[in-house]
Design a protein around this motif. Structure first.
Motif, PDB file in Angstrom:
ATOM      1  N   ILE A 135      21.525   0.918  -7.637  1.00  0.00           N
ATOM      2  CA  ILE A 135      20.660   1.903  -6.996  1.00  0.00           C
ATOM      3  C   ILE A 135      21.513   3.056  -6.488  1.00  0.00           C
ATOM      4  N   GLY A 136      21.105   4.261  -6.838  1.00  0.00           N
ATOM      5  CA  GLY A 136      21.814   5.448  -6.388  1.00  0.00           C
ATOM      6  C   GLY A 136      20.875   6.419  -5.703  1.00  0.00           C
ATOM      7  N   ARG A 137      21.470   7.346  -4.984  1.00  0.00           N
ATOM      8  CA  ARG A 137      20.708   8.409  -4.325  1.00  0.00           C
ATOM      9  C   ARG A 137      21.142   9.726  -4.943  1.00  0.00           C
ATOM     10  N   ASP A 138      20.137  10.522  -5.328  1.00  0.00           N
ATOM     11  CA  ASP A 138      20.414  11.819  -5.938  1.00  0.00           C
ATOM     12  C   ASP A 138      19.307  12.782  -5.541  1.00  0.00           C
ATOM     13  N   ARG A 139      19.704  13.926  -4.963  1.00  0.00           N
ATOM     14  CA  ARG A 139      18.754  14.953  -4.550  1.00  0.00           C
ATOM     15  C   ARG A 139      17.636  14.389  -3.668  1.00  0.00           C
ATOM     16  N   GLY A 140      18.023  13.522  -2.738  1.00  0.00           N
ATOM     17  CA  GLY A 140      17.064  12.989  -1.769  1.00  0.00           C
ATOM     18  C   GLY A 140      16.127  11.927  -2.310  1.00  0.00           C
ATOM     19  N   ARG A 141      16.491  11.326  -3.427  1.00  0.00           N
ATOM     20  CA  ARG A 141      15.640  10.298  -4.021  1.00  0.00           C
ATOM     21  C   ARG A 141      16.477   9.075  -4.405  1.00  0.00           C
ATOM     22  N   LEU A 142      15.888   7.895  -4.215  1.00  0.00           N
ATOM     23  CA  LEU A 142      16.521   6.665  -4.681  1.00  0.00           C
ATOM     24  C   LEU A 142      16.071   6.419  -6.111  1.00  0.00           C
ATOM     25  N   ALA A 143      17.018   6.043  -6.948  1.00  0.00           N
ATOM     26  CA  ALA A 143      16.704   5.783  -8.351  1.00  0.00           C
ATOM     27  C   ALA A 143      17.510   4.596  -8.853  1.00  0.00           C
ATOM     28  N   VAL A 144      16.952   3.918  -9.837  1.00  0.00           N
ATOM     29  CA  VAL A 144      17.660   2.847 -10.519  1.00  0.00           C
ATOM     30  C   VAL A 144      18.576   3.482 -11.544  1.00  0.00           C
ATOM     31  N   ARG A 145      19.830   3.085 -11.510  1.00  0.00           N
ATOM     32  CA  ARG A 145      20.808   3.581 -12.480  1.00  0.00           C
ATOM     33  C   ARG A 145      21.200   2.443 -13.381  1.00  0.00           C
TER      34      ARG A 145
ATOM     35  N   ARG B   5       0.832  -1.213   0.000  1.00  0.00           N
ATOM     36  CA  ARG B   5       0.000   0.000   0.000  1.00  0.00           C
ATOM     37  C   ARG B   5       0.864   1.259   0.000  1.00  0.00           C
ATOM     38  N   GLU B   6       1.900   1.258   0.824  1.00  0.00           N
ATOM     39  CA  GLU B   6       2.801   2.412   0.876  1.00  0.00           C
ATOM     40  C   GLU B   6       3.449   2.654  -0.483  1.00  0.00           C
ATOM     41  N   LEU B   7       3.944   1.589  -1.083  1.00  0.00           N
ATOM     42  CA  LEU B   7       4.616   1.712  -2.374  1.00  0.00           C
ATOM     43  C   LEU B   7       3.639   2.181  -3.449  1.00  0.00           C
ATOM     44  N   ALA B   8       2.431   1.662  -3.428  1.00  0.00           N
ATOM     45  CA  ALA B   8       1.424   2.078  -4.412  1.00  0.00           C
ATOM     46  C   ALA B   8       1.072   3.556  -4.241  1.00  0.00           C
ATOM     47  N   ALA B   9       1.046   4.020  -3.011  1.00  0.00           N
ATOM     48  CA  ALA B   9       0.679   5.414  -2.743  1.00  0.00           C
ATOM     49  C   ALA B   9       1.794   6.396  -3.079  1.00  0.00           C
ATOM     50  N   HIS B  10       3.040   5.923  -3.103  1.00  0.00           N
ATOM     51  CA  HIS B  10       4.175   6.826  -3.319  1.00  0.00           C
ATOM     52  C   HIS B  10       4.893   6.591  -4.641  1.00  0.00           C
ATOM     53  N   GLY B  11       4.299   5.808  -5.510  1.00  0.00           N
ATOM     54  CA  GLY B  11       4.866   5.625  -6.843  1.00  0.00           C
ATOM     55  C   GLY B  11       5.922   4.545  -6.897  1.00  0.00           C
ATOM     56  N   ALA B  12       6.128   4.061  -8.106  1.00  0.00           N
ATOM     57  CA  ALA B  12       7.074   2.977  -8.306  1.00  0.00           C
ATOM     58  C   ALA B  12       8.354   3.450  -8.996  1.00  0.00           C
ATOM     59  N   GLY B  13       8.439   4.724  -9.321  1.00  0.00           N
ATOM     60  CA  GLY B  13       9.638   5.245  -9.971  1.00  0.00           C
ATOM     61  C   GLY B  13      10.709   5.518  -8.938  1.00  0.00           C
ATOM     62  N   GLU B  14      11.169   6.752  -8.876  1.00  0.00           N
ATOM     63  CA  GLU B  14      12.131   7.134  -7.840  1.00  0.00           C
ATOM     64  C   GLU B  14      11.405   7.221  -6.498  1.00  0.00           C
ATOM     65  N   LEU B  15      12.140   6.944  -5.432  1.00  0.00           N
ATOM     66  CA  LEU B  15      11.544   6.967  -4.093  1.00  0.00           C
ATOM     67  C   LEU B  15      12.140   8.102  -3.266  1.00  0.00           C
ATOM     68  N   ASP B  16      11.280   8.845  -2.604  1.00  0.00           N
ATOM     69  CA  ASP B  16      11.692   9.951  -1.752  1.00  0.00           C
ATOM     70  C   ASP B  16      12.311   9.422  -0.459  1.00  0.00           C
ATOM     71  N   CYS B  17      13.539   9.820  -0.185  1.00  0.00           N
ATOM     72  CA  CYS B  17      14.260   9.309   0.986  1.00  0.00           C
ATOM     73  C   CYS B  17      13.673   9.823   2.302  1.00  0.00           C
ATOM     74  N   ASP B  18      13.129  11.038   2.324  1.00  0.00           N
ATOM     75  CA  ASP B  18      12.494  11.535   3.553  1.00  0.00           C
ATOM     76  C   ASP B  18      11.299  10.663   3.925  1.00  0.00           C
ATOM     77  N   TRP B  19      10.493  10.323   2.925  1.00  0.00           N
ATOM     78  CA  TRP B  19       9.353   9.438   3.174  1.00  0.00           C
ATOM     79  C   TRP B  19       9.840   8.075   3.658  1.00  0.00           C
ATOM     80  N   LEU B  20      10.833   7.509   2.959  1.00  0.00           N
ATOM     81  CA  LEU B  20      11.354   6.203   3.338  1.00  0.00           C
ATOM     82  C   LEU B  20      11.904   6.208   4.761  1.00  0.00           C
ATOM     83  N   GLU B  21      12.634   7.266   5.096  1.00  0.00           N
ATOM     84  CA  GLU B  21      13.254   7.326   6.422  1.00  0.00           C
ATOM     85  C   GLU B  21      12.216   7.392   7.535  1.00  0.00           C
ATOM     86  N   GLY B  22      11.024   7.870   7.214  1.00  0.00           N
ATOM     87  CA  GLY B  22       9.955   7.938   8.213  1.00  0.00           C
ATOM     88  C   GLY B  22       9.240   6.621   8.446  1.00  0.00           C
ATOM     89  N   LEU B  23       9.524   5.639   7.617  1.00  0.00           N
ATOM     90  CA  LEU B  23       8.870   4.339   7.772  1.00  0.00           C
ATOM     91  C   LEU B  23       9.556   3.516   8.855  1.00  0.00           C
TER      92      LEU B  23
END
Length: 156
Positions: free
Chosen positions: A144-154, A77-95
């Motif tokens: 997987i990399g982190r850029d500008r507070g987001r996780l992304a597939v490289r 549910r969390e993943l569906a609500a926050h998208g499947a592309g890049e992930l926001d690290c602030d949101w992730l860190e709050g989990l």
């Protein structure tokens, strides 16, 4: 469906109903871990801790399975609500950690990761929880990399 029923009970019910029984030969072969546990480990635990160890372990496994199913559902549910592309690290860190690792596991699988281990997921989680400028994390099948507070597939 009958794993919670003792073999003697099942055999007695079959005999009463006139049904023939079949014994899986793998259950007595020591080359299988489950057979070794059943025939060597559980008797020692029962002798040292008292009767009922197998029943208590089965009950604990049922509870753990129910908890895992709930956490998997919440993570989906969390993943569906926050998208499947890049992930926001602030949101992730709050989990909570149990959700964070499951969200990352599901996201990584969707991104093409293979052979995911707890170690690989923890390495990706460190990009969120222990960020200190590391470049990326190699996970089988993806980087997987982190850029500008987001996780992304490289790629590449």
């Amino acid at each position: 469906p009958l794993l919670g029923v003792r073999a003697a009970t099942t055999e007695a019910a079959c005999a009463e109903l006139g049904l023939s029984t079949w014994t899986d030969p793998h259950n007595s072969e020591d080359r299988f871990t489950r057979a070794r546990v059943r025939h060597r480990v559980l008797p020692v635990l029962e002798a040292e801790l008292g009767p009922g160890v197998a029943v208590a372990l089965a009950r604990s496994a049922d509870l753990a399975r129910a908890d895992a199913d709930l956490l998997d559902d919440l993570a989906a549910r969390e993943l569906a609500a926050h998208g499947a592309g890049e992930l926001d690290c602030d949101w992730l860190e709050g989990l909570p950690l149990a959700l964070l690792t499951r969200v990352l596991r599901d996201w990584l699988r969707a991104a093409g990761a293979t052979d995911l281990s707890a170690t690989a997921i923890a390495a990706v989680a460190s990009l969120v929880t222990d960020w200190h400028g590391q470049r990326w994390v190699e996970v089988p099948g993806v980087r997987i990399g982190r850029d500008r507070g987001r996780l992304a597939v490289r790629r590449g």
